[in-house]
Design a protein around this motif. Structure first.
Motif, short mmCIF file in Angstrom:
data_model
loop_
_atom_site.label_atom_id
_atom_site.label_comp_id
_atom_site.label_asym_id
_atom_site.label_seq_id
_atom_site.Cartn_x
_atom_site.Cartn_y
_atom_site.Cartn_z
N THR A 110 37.01 55.73 -90.65
CA THR A 110 36.88 57.18 -90.68
C THR A 110 38.12 57.81 -90.05
O THR A 110 38.44 57.50 -88.89
CB THR A 110 35.62 57.64 -89.91
OG1 THR A 110 34.47 56.99 -90.44
CG2 THR A 110 35.44 59.15 -90.02
N GLU A 111 38.81 58.63 -90.81
CA GLU A 111 39.99 59.33 -90.28
C GLU A 111 39.52 60.64 -89.66
O GLU A 111 39.11 61.57 -90.34
CB GLU A 111 41.01 59.60 -91.39
CG GLU A 111 42.32 60.15 -90.87
CD GLU A 111 43.34 60.38 -91.99
OE1 GLU A 111 44.50 59.94 -91.84
OE2 GLU A 111 42.96 60.98 -93.01
N LYS A 163 46.31 60.81 -89.58
CA LYS A 163 47.32 59.85 -89.13
C LYS A 163 47.35 59.64 -87.61
O LYS A 163 48.23 58.94 -87.10
CB LYS A 163 48.73 60.30 -89.57
CG LYS A 163 48.89 60.56 -91.06
CD LYS A 163 48.79 59.31 -91.89
CE LYS A 163 49.08 59.58 -93.36
NZ LYS A 163 48.98 58.37 -94.20
N THR A 164 46.36 60.21 -86.88
CA THR A 164 46.44 60.14 -85.42
C THR A 164 45.18 59.57 -84.77
O THR A 164 45.27 58.79 -83.83
CB THR A 164 46.71 61.55 -84.83
OG1 THR A 164 47.86 62.09 -85.44
CG2 THR A 164 46.93 61.47 -83.32
N ILE A 165 44.01 59.93 -85.25
CA ILE A 165 42.75 59.47 -84.65
C ILE A 165 41.90 58.81 -85.73
O ILE A 165 41.58 59.44 -86.75
CB ILE A 165 41.97 60.63 -83.99
CG1 ILE A 165 42.85 61.37 -82.98
CG2 ILE A 165 40.71 60.09 -83.31
CD1 ILE A 165 42.18 62.61 -82.40
N PHE A 166 41.55 57.55 -85.48
CA PHE A 166 40.74 56.79 -86.45
C PHE A 166 39.55 56.15 -85.75
O PHE A 166 39.61 55.82 -84.56
CB PHE A 166 41.58 55.68 -87.10
CG PHE A 166 42.71 56.16 -87.96
CD1 PHE A 166 42.53 56.42 -89.31
CD2 PHE A 166 43.98 56.35 -87.41
CE1 PHE A 166 43.58 56.85 -90.10
CE2 PHE A 166 45.04 56.79 -88.19
CZ PHE A 166 44.84 57.04 -89.54
N ARG A 167 38.50 55.95 -86.50
CA ARG A 167 37.34 55.18 -86.02
C ARG A 167 37.04 54.09 -87.05
O ARG A 167 37.02 54.34 -88.26
CB ARG A 167 36.12 56.07 -85.84
CG ARG A 167 34.86 55.23 -85.50
CD ARG A 167 33.67 56.11 -85.24
NE ARG A 167 32.42 55.35 -85.28
CZ ARG A 167 31.53 55.29 -84.30
NH1 ARG A 167 31.75 55.95 -83.17
NH2 ARG A 167 30.42 54.60 -84.43
N ILE A 168 36.81 52.87 -86.53
CA ILE A 168 36.46 51.74 -87.39
C ILE A 168 35.07 51.25 -87.00
O ILE A 168 34.81 50.96 -85.82
CB ILE A 168 37.47 50.58 -87.25
CG1 ILE A 168 38.89 51.05 -87.58
CG2 ILE A 168 37.07 49.41 -88.15
CD1 ILE A 168 39.94 50.01 -87.31
N ASP A 169 34.18 51.17 -87.97
CA ASP A 169 32.83 50.64 -87.75
C ASP A 169 32.73 49.27 -88.43
O ASP A 169 32.86 49.17 -89.65
CB ASP A 169 31.79 51.58 -88.34
CG ASP A 169 31.64 52.86 -87.53
OD1 ASP A 169 30.86 52.85 -86.57
OD2 ASP A 169 32.32 53.85 -87.86
N PHE A 170 32.50 48.24 -87.62
CA PHE A 170 32.29 46.89 -88.16
C PHE A 170 30.78 46.65 -88.25
O PHE A 170 30.06 46.78 -87.26
CB PHE A 170 32.92 45.83 -87.26
CG PHE A 170 34.41 45.81 -87.28
CD1 PHE A 170 35.10 45.33 -88.38
CD2 PHE A 170 35.15 46.28 -86.20
CE1 PHE A 170 36.49 45.31 -88.41
CE2 PHE A 170 36.53 46.28 -86.21
CZ PHE A 170 37.21 45.79 -87.32
#
Length: 661
Positions: free
Chosen positions: A530-531, A535-542
């Motif tokens: 999720t951006e 280009k600066t703050i991202f979230r990754i859900d595994f």
């Protein structure tokens, strides 16, 4: 269910059938070593005792193992996997919170079984040597075998497992042949199939001693719970078909032992002219006994190996479901699902040694064996009841079935409870320790989660972007990564924002927030990006299955690589000299390590749970190791956990009078 899981459970092959012999039936397959010996004990051999005992064995294997586990329980698979935690993951969808109780108790009792099975199986096999010399010290031999068994765990069972199936095929074939040779001498023994003989034995003594025979009879089905736990290795259909062969060989051997005993009616086992009065070895010809001892010992080792591997899997599932502290997990081979947990390996080893030194002989261990296992089976039955409800099984099918097993298992429990002071307390004590750890860990995580303050990440986007561009603040890292437990993409723990903005402001070019979601299914590896700010703050859900390893370092690198290929992010260093040469920027993980604040005002329950939790936590894996992160790129920050902090202490200000000058 995926196609592969459907194939696993719908197809059967010769290879699959052989593998099931080596993996599934070790525990229940070695029960002929001690069941008939336990039933007869020091009693006089009579027709009623032998026929009644065999009838009880036949109907126990039919109703408890075959009907309950092989036919019914194997249908309750969680994407191909079985076991009490897999079953709990299924029924958890009912939102009934107290189902955590039978799951924790059942899992703990299964671990206790992993401590008692190797000693009793190996001891019963090795004690066959007493036939040749009653002075042979069997305890050192058993300890050496057990020690070697636990030592090889770190290398994985990939190589030696190739020999498991052929050895177990020889073992079961040997059981059948030995039984047939004795049944041929006394075909009368087949009358024991009639349930009347079981009823007659159980009700023959007004004092209830006949009923207590069930405590020994129950040992014939002790491996049924493990059979369900190992379903994912072989597939449902392979287990069901191979069980026909296994059950036939077991019954032939039991009935063969019974036929031999009837030929010696009126005697006791100690009067049959052997220094090791075990019907299993007495039915062998003297020239075959050395071969029988060797094969029996190998089968006992394989049974122990299966229980040890099952314990590793069980603990791994418990860790993933937040029932157990984090410990180091090693994957010694490329075989899916095969793992090694060093701390649990040696915990089981010392537990086994303690059992051997305490009980010394297999006949004494029999008293400790049944009580914990029947309680574990009752926990599975409880969860199975709610699985039926969840699947909307018809009441006219479900109610009689659950009632039947309530009666059967309550009877076994009543018979086994008498063994408490004779050794049953040992495995229950082990199980109680396991239950305590799981309970503490579960409630501590629950308490911690309830007092974790979650904030809206959108409220902090502006300040994070401005911080990223603020050249007055020294850059902390090009890529700054935080692990988060917040379930939603637009949420974050307040402590994370406190760490970035107030606990030494941390300027970075790109901020990453990583969340690991453990699924109720065993095997899945998915992720979502999720951006939050361009280009600066991202979230990754595994999204990971509860049997998948949590290798965040490797998974994060794979995600970054894919994002770079897709042009979603630029990971090159922002420093001018490094950027010109396309040097990748540095990555820094920041983890928070909680400690209980002195400002907390705890209830008695919370104080016991949280103090125990932090004590246990000191003995466990660090957060960076638990997530398989590169220690060189991790910073751990201490963060106070404040529970029930008083809002107002009630201070009173004292005003001093102005002094005249």
């Amino acid at each position: 269910m995926s196609i592969s899981h459907k194939d696993l459970h719908s197809k059967y092959t010769l290879g699959g059938l052989l593998i099931s012999l080596g993996i599934i039936y070790g525990d229940i397959g070695t029960s002929p070593l001690y069941v008939m010996k336990a039933i007869i004990g020091d009693k006089i051999i009579t027709t009623d005792l032998v026929l009644g005992g065999l009838s009880c064995i036949f109907w126990t294997l039919t109703l408890q193992t075959t009907l309950k586990y092989v036919i019914i329980t194997l249908n309750a698979d969680n994407h191909g996997e079985g076991g009490i935690f897999s079953l709990y993951s299924l029924v958890k969808k009912t939102k009934i919170k107290w189902l955590i109780v039978p799951a924790i108790i059942g899992g703990s009792l299964l671990l206790a079984e992993g401590i008692i099975t190797p000693p009793i199986s190996v001891s019963a096999a090795v004690e066959g040597l007493l036939i040749f010399n009653p002075d042979i010290p069997t305890i050192p031999i058993v300890i050496i075998i057990i020690f070697l068994l636990f030592v090889i765990q770190q290398f994985g069972a990939k190589i030696v497992s190739r020999f498991f199936s052929p050895i177990m095929l020889v073992w079961f074939s040997m059981l059948g042949v030995l039984g047939v040779l004795q049944i041929y001498k006394n075909i009368f023994i087949l009358k024991a199939i009639n349930p009347y003989y079981a009823y007659n034995l159980l009700t023959s003594d007004a004092s209830g001693h006949g009923f207590l025979i069930l405590g020994a009879v129950f040992l014939c089905t002790t491996g049924a719970e493990s059979l369900y736990s190992d379903m994912g290795h072989c597939g449902r259909r392979n287990i069901r078909i191979s069980w026909i062969f296994v059950k036939s060989m077991l019954l032939l051997n039991y009935f063969g032992q019974g036929a031999f005993l009837l030929l010696n009616e009126g005697s006791t086992l100690t009067h049959l002219g052997s220094s090791n009065p075990n019907p299993f070895y007495l039915i062998m010809a003297s020239w075959f006994q050395p071969i029988g001892i060797v094969v029996a010992t190998l089968a006992a080792i394989i049974a122990s190996q299966a229980l040890i591997s099952g314990s590793f899997t069980l603990i791994n599932e418990a860790m993933r479901l937040n029932f157990w502290p984090k410990f180091k997990v090693i994957y010694p081979t490329d075989v899916k699902g095969q793992l090694y947990i060093p701390s649990i390996n040696w915990l089981l080893f010392f537990g086994c040694i303690g059992i051997i030194l305490h009980f010394k002989e297999s006949k004494n261990m029999e008293h400790a064996y049944g009580l914990s296992i029947i309680l574990g089976m009752m926990m599975t039955t409880t969860l199975l009841n709610f699985y039926f409800i969840m699947k909307r099984v018809k009441l006219y099918y479900m109610v009689p079935l659950i009632a039947l097993y309530f009666i059967i298992e309550s009877s076994f429990l009543a018979a086994n409870i008498t063994k408490f002071y004779d050794g049953g307390y040992v495995t229950l004590l082990v199980a109680f320790c396991m239950i305590s750890v799981m309970t503490i860990w579960y409630f501590a995580k629950k308490i911690s989660k309830s007092y974790t303050k979650i904030v809206n990440l959108k409220d902090y986007i502006k300040v994070l972007l401005e911080l990223s561009d603020d050249l007055a603040i020294p850059k902390y890292a090009t890529h700054l990564i935080y692990m988060t437990n917040a379930g939603k993409a637009d949420e974050i723990e307040e402590k994370v924002m406190y760490s970035i903005l107030r606990k030494r402001p941390k300027r970075a070019d790109i901020y990453w927030f990583i969340h690991v979601n453990i699924l109720n299914e065993p095997y899945k590896t998915e992720y979502r990006v999720t951006e939050i700010a361009e280009k600066t703050i991202f979230r990754i859900d595994f999204n990971l299955g509860f049997r998948e390893p949590t290798k965040i370092n490797l998974m994060f690198k794979e995600v970054i690589t894919n994002m770079v290929k897709n042009g979603e992010v630029d990971v090159t260093s922002r420093y001018e000299s490094l950027n010109k040469n396309n040097i990748i920027g540095d990555f820094k993980f920041v983890l928070s390590e909680k400690y209980l604040s002195n400002d907390s005002d705890l209830t008695f329950f919370e104080k016991v749970i949280m103090n125990s939790y932090f004590f246990i936590k000191k003995l466990t894996l660090s957060e960076e190791s638990a997530f398989n992160l590169d220690i060189g790129s991790v910073r751990v920050e201490k963060f106070p956990m404040v529970l029930h902090a008083p809002e107002n202490i009630g201070l009173t200000r004292i005003y001093s009078k102005k002094q005249e000058i």
